[in-house]
Design an enzyme around this catalytic site. Structure first.
Site, PDB file in Angstrom:
ATOM      1  N   GLY A  29     -12.638  -4.033   0.259  1.00 32.52           N
ATOM      2  CA  GLY A  29     -13.999  -3.687   0.315  1.00 32.52           C
ATOM      3  C   GLY A  29     -14.509  -2.877  -0.690  1.00 32.52           C
TER       4      GLY A  29
ATOM      5  N   ARG B 110       0.878  -1.131  -0.061  1.00 34.28           N
ATOM      6  CA  ARG B 110       0.040   0.029  -0.002  1.00 34.28           C
ATOM      7  C   ARG B 110       0.831   1.217   0.111  1.00 34.28           C
ATOM      8  NH1 ARG B 110      -5.247  -1.779   3.705  1.00 34.28           N
ATOM      9  NH2 ARG B 110      -6.506  -2.406   1.741  1.00 34.28           N
TER      10      ARG B 110
ATOM     11  N   LYS C  64     -18.530 -16.496   2.178  1.00 27.67           N
ATOM     12  CA  LYS C  64     -19.854 -16.558   2.495  1.00 27.67           C
ATOM     13  C   LYS C  64     -20.363 -15.887   0.941  1.00 27.67           C
ATOM     14  CE  LYS C  64     -20.419 -15.636   7.200  1.00 27.67           C
ATOM     15  NZ  LYS C  64     -20.428 -14.676   8.058  1.00 27.67           N
TER      16      LYS C  64
ATOM     17  N   GLY D 101      -8.843  -8.732  -0.287  1.00 28.43           N
ATOM     18  CA  GLY D 101      -7.660  -8.879   0.633  1.00 28.43           C
ATOM     19  C   GLY D 101      -7.215 -10.225   0.467  1.00 28.43           C
TER      20      GLY D 101
HETATM   21  P1  ADP Z   1     -11.350 -11.855  -0.130  1.00 29.40           P
HETATM   22  O1  ADP Z   1     -10.708 -11.066   1.084  1.00 29.40           O
HETATM   23  O2  ADP Z   1     -10.141 -12.098  -1.282  1.00 29.40           O
HETATM   24  O3  ADP Z   1     -12.333 -11.094  -0.450  1.00 29.40           O
HETATM   25  P2  ADP Z   1     -13.063 -13.295   1.347  1.00 29.40           P
HETATM   26  O4  ADP Z   1     -12.638 -12.648   2.733  1.00 29.40           O
HETATM   27  O5  ADP Z   1     -14.296 -13.338   0.910  1.00 29.40           O
HETATM   28  O6  ADP Z   1     -11.889 -13.003   0.248  1.00 29.40           O
HETATM   29  O7  ADP Z   1     -12.844 -14.861   1.737  1.00 29.40           O
HETATM   30  C1  ADP Z   1     -11.626 -15.369   2.406  1.00 29.40           C
HETATM   31  C2  ADP Z   1     -11.838 -16.472   3.515  1.00 29.40           C
HETATM   32  O8  ADP Z   1     -12.852 -17.523   3.157  1.00 29.40           O
HETATM   33  C3  ADP Z   1     -10.853 -17.097   4.186  1.00 29.40           C
HETATM   34  O9  ADP Z   1     -10.724 -16.773   5.582  1.00 29.40           O
HETATM   35  C4  ADP Z   1     -11.172 -18.554   3.911  1.00 29.40           C
HETATM   36  O10 ADP Z   1     -10.641 -19.298   5.022  1.00 29.40           O
HETATM   37  C5  ADP Z   1     -12.507 -18.838   3.741  1.00 29.40           C
HETATM   38  N1  ADP Z   1     -13.011 -19.788   2.849  1.00 29.40           N
HETATM   39  C6  ADP Z   1     -12.618 -20.170   1.866  1.00 29.40           C
HETATM   40  N2  ADP Z   1     -13.035 -21.255   1.329  1.00 29.40           N
HETATM   41  C7  ADP Z   1     -13.754 -21.803   2.510  1.00 29.40           C
HETATM   42  C8  ADP Z   1     -14.758 -23.025   2.783  1.00 29.40           C
HETATM   43  N3  ADP Z   1     -14.434 -24.266   1.919  1.00 29.40           N
HETATM   44  N4  ADP Z   1     -15.095 -23.053   4.165  1.00 29.40           N
HETATM   45  C9  ADP Z   1     -14.798 -22.251   5.174  1.00 29.40           C
HETATM   46  N5  ADP Z   1     -14.107 -20.977   4.682  1.00 29.40           N
HETATM   47  C10 ADP Z   1     -13.755 -20.878   3.704  1.00 29.40           C
HETATM   48 MG    MG Z   2     -11.212 -11.062   2.858  1.00 26.59          MG
END
Ligand code: ADP
Ligand code: MG
Length: 399
Positions: free
Chosen positions: A372, A36, A197, A349
Site C-alpha cells: 500500500g 521484512r 481492479k 504484495g
Molecule cells: P498487488 O498486490 O501486486 O498490488 P493486486 O492486489 O492489485 O496486486 O492484485 C492481485 C489480485 O488480482 C490477485 O488476487 C489476483 O487473483 C487478482 N487478479 C489478477 N487478474 C485477475 C483477473 N483476470 N480476474 C480476477 N482477478 C484477477
Molecule cells: Mg495485493
C-alpha cells in the site's frame, strides 16, 4: 529538500526508538517469509554498531487493539536475533512499567523488541497518550517502517512529533527508488500495471501517465479497459461504473503520446479454480466465460516491449497467478522484467510474491517492502510516516 536520516545522528549511548515493519506472514506460529525482517536489519545493525540502546517496535497482523497469543512478537525476536547474530530481548507489553525497567537495563549496543504495537488500541488511533509513552522510553526516534508509512499511527506519525526524528536506511532505499521513477527515469520508461481492479490503481495510473512512455495493462483491470473500448468480456471481473474513467485515461494517454497496450488474446474459463483454461482471441469470448490471464501472444508481445525499456515499474499480477492454470502471463512478464537491461522496480504484495516464488527477486534493482505504501507514494501522495520527519539541515555555507 532531503529528509533527515539516522546516519546524521550521534546515537552512541542514546536510547533510540526504532520503528520497523516486521509484519511477516505467519502460519501456525511459523514465519512463512522473513523478507521484512531482513529488510529491517541494516538500520538496526547500524544503531547497534554505533553504540545505541535500541528499542525496536513493530506491528504484526491485525489483532485489532487487543492481545492475541498467536500474534506475539517472541518468534519474530527469535528470527531477528538469529539474522543479526546478536540477542534481541523481548517484553510482553507495548509500554508500561515492565517495558521501562527493561529499557533501563539495556546497555550500549543492546536491543529490545517491544510487544506487538497493535495490541494497544491507541496505536492505530494515533492517540497522543501512546505516542507520549513510547517517546518517554527514548532519546531519539528512527522510522524505518516503509510498509507502514502510509498510515498515521502513534508509533509512526505520533512519536515523530515528540522526539528528534530521523528516517532509517530502508526508508532511504525506498524513497530513492520510487523517486527515481517519478522524477528522473531513464527513457524509455514502462509501467506494467495488473491486479484485480482499476479502482485500486486509478490514481497511480493517472499519476504515472505524465511520466511513462509505455503502459502495459493486464490482470482483472484490463477487462474494464477492454469493456470501455466496447469489447465483449463475458462474465469477467469488470468495473462497469468506471467505464468513463477508463476511456478518459486511454484518451489522456493518446494525447500525451503514451503507448497503451491491452491484451489481444486471453486465457478464459468458467471457473477461477479451473485446473486449466482455454486460450482465445479477444473476439471469441463466450458469454459464460471469464478472462483469468493474458494469452501467450499478448505475454510474448509485452515481453518483447519490456526488453527495449530502460526503466520498468511492475505492479500487480497479469492474471489470477495464485492458480497455476492462470499464472503464465505473470510468469512470462516476471522473467522479462528479470532479464531486462533496465532499472527495475517491483511494488505490490502479490507481484512481489510472484517474483519471489520464481526465485527472481535478486535480479530486480528494487523490490519494495511496502504494498500500500509504494502505491500511495507512486500516486504522488505524501506518506504521513515520512512527512512527519523533519528535513535535513541545509549544508553549511563556508565563507
Ligand atoms: P498487488 O498486490 O501486486 O498490488 P493486486 O492486489 O492489485 O496486486 O492484485 C492481485 C489480485 O488480482 C490477485 O488476487 C489476483 O487473483 C487478482 N487478479 C489478477 N487478474 C485477475 C483477473 N483476470 N480476474 C480476477 N482477478 C484477477
Ligand atoms: Mg495485493
Amino acid at each position: 529538500m532531503a529528509k533527515r536520516f539516522i546516519t546524521e545522528a550521534d546515537v552512541s549511548g542514546k536510547r533510540v526508538l526504532c520503528r520497523v515493519d516486521l509484519n511477516v506472514p505467519l502460519k501456525g506460529g511459523v514465519i512463512e517469509d522473513d523478507t521484512r525482517i531482513r529488510s529491517a536489519l541494516d538500520t538496526i545493525r547500524w544503531l547497534l554498531d554505533h553504540g545505541a540502546r535500541v528499542i525496536i517496535c513493530s506491528h504484526l497482523g491485525r489483532p485489532k487493539g487487543a492481545p492475541r497469543d498467536d500474534l506475539r512478537m517472541a518468534p519474530i525476536a527469535a528470527r531477528l536475533s538469529e539474522l543479526l547474530g546478536r540477542e534481541v530481548q523481548t517484553v510482553d507489553q507495548v509500554t508500561g512499567a515492565t517495558v521501562t525497567i527493561a529499557v533501563d537495563h539495556l546497555n550500549d549496543g543492546e536491543a529490545l523488541l517491544l510487544e506487538n504495537l497493535r495490541f494497544d488500541p491507541r496505536e492505530e488511533a494515533n492517540d497522543d497518550s501512546l505516542a507520549q509513552e513510547l517517546a518517554s522510553l527514548a532519546d531519539l526516534y528512527v522510522d524505518d517502517a516503509f510498509g507502514a508509512a502510509h498510515r498515521a499511527h502513534a508509533s509512526t506519525e505520533g512519536v515523530a512529533r515528540i522526539l528528534p526524528a530521523y528516517l532509517g536506511l530502508l526508508m532511504r532505499r525506498e524513497i530513492e527508488a520510487l523517486s527515481t521513477l517519478l522524477d528522473h527515469p531513464d527513457r524509455p520508461f514502462a509501467a506494467i500495471i495488473g491486479g484485480a481492479k482499476v479502482s485500486d490503481k486509478l490514481l497511480v495510473l493517472d499519476h504515472l501517465m505524465s511520466r511513462v512512455d509505455l503502459l502495459l495493462i493486464g490482470g482483472g483491470m484490463a477487462n474494464t479497459f477492454l469493456f470501455a473500448q466496447g469489447k465483449r468480456v463475458g462474465t469477467s471481473l469488470v468495473e462497469r461504473e468506471l467505464r468513463d474513467q477508463a476511456s478518459a485515461l486511454l484518451a489522456h494517454a493518446k494525447q500525451r503520446g503514451v503507448t497503451v497496450d491491452l491484451p489481444t488474446d486471453v486465457v478464459v474459463s468458467d471457473s477461477i479454480d479451473a485446473a486449466s483454461g482455454v486460450t482465445r482471441s479477444l473476439t471469441d469470448i463466450a458469454k459464460t466465460e471469464s478472462i483469468f490471464d493474458i494469452g501467450p501472444e499478448t505475454a510474448a508481445r509485452y515481453a518483447r516491449r519490456i526488453a527495449s525499456m530502460k526503466t520498468i515499474l511492475w505492479n500487480g499480477p497479469l492474471g489470477v497467478a495464485e492458480n497455476p492454470a492462470f499464472a503464465n502471463g505473470t510468469t512470462t512478464i516476471a522473467r522479462a522484467v528479470a532479464d531486462a537491461d533496465a532499472y527495475t522496480v517491483i511494488g505490490g504484495g502479490d507481484s512481489v510474491a510472484a517474483i519471489q516464488s520464481l526465485g527472481l527477486a535478486g535480479t530486480i534493482d528494487h523490490v519494495s517492502t511496502g504494498g500500500g505504501a509504494s502505491i500511495e507514494f507512486l500516486e504522488g501522495k505524501p506518506l504521513p510516516g515520512i512527512a512527519a520527519i523533519p528535513e535535513a539541515d541545509p549544508p553549511e555555507v563556508k565563507s
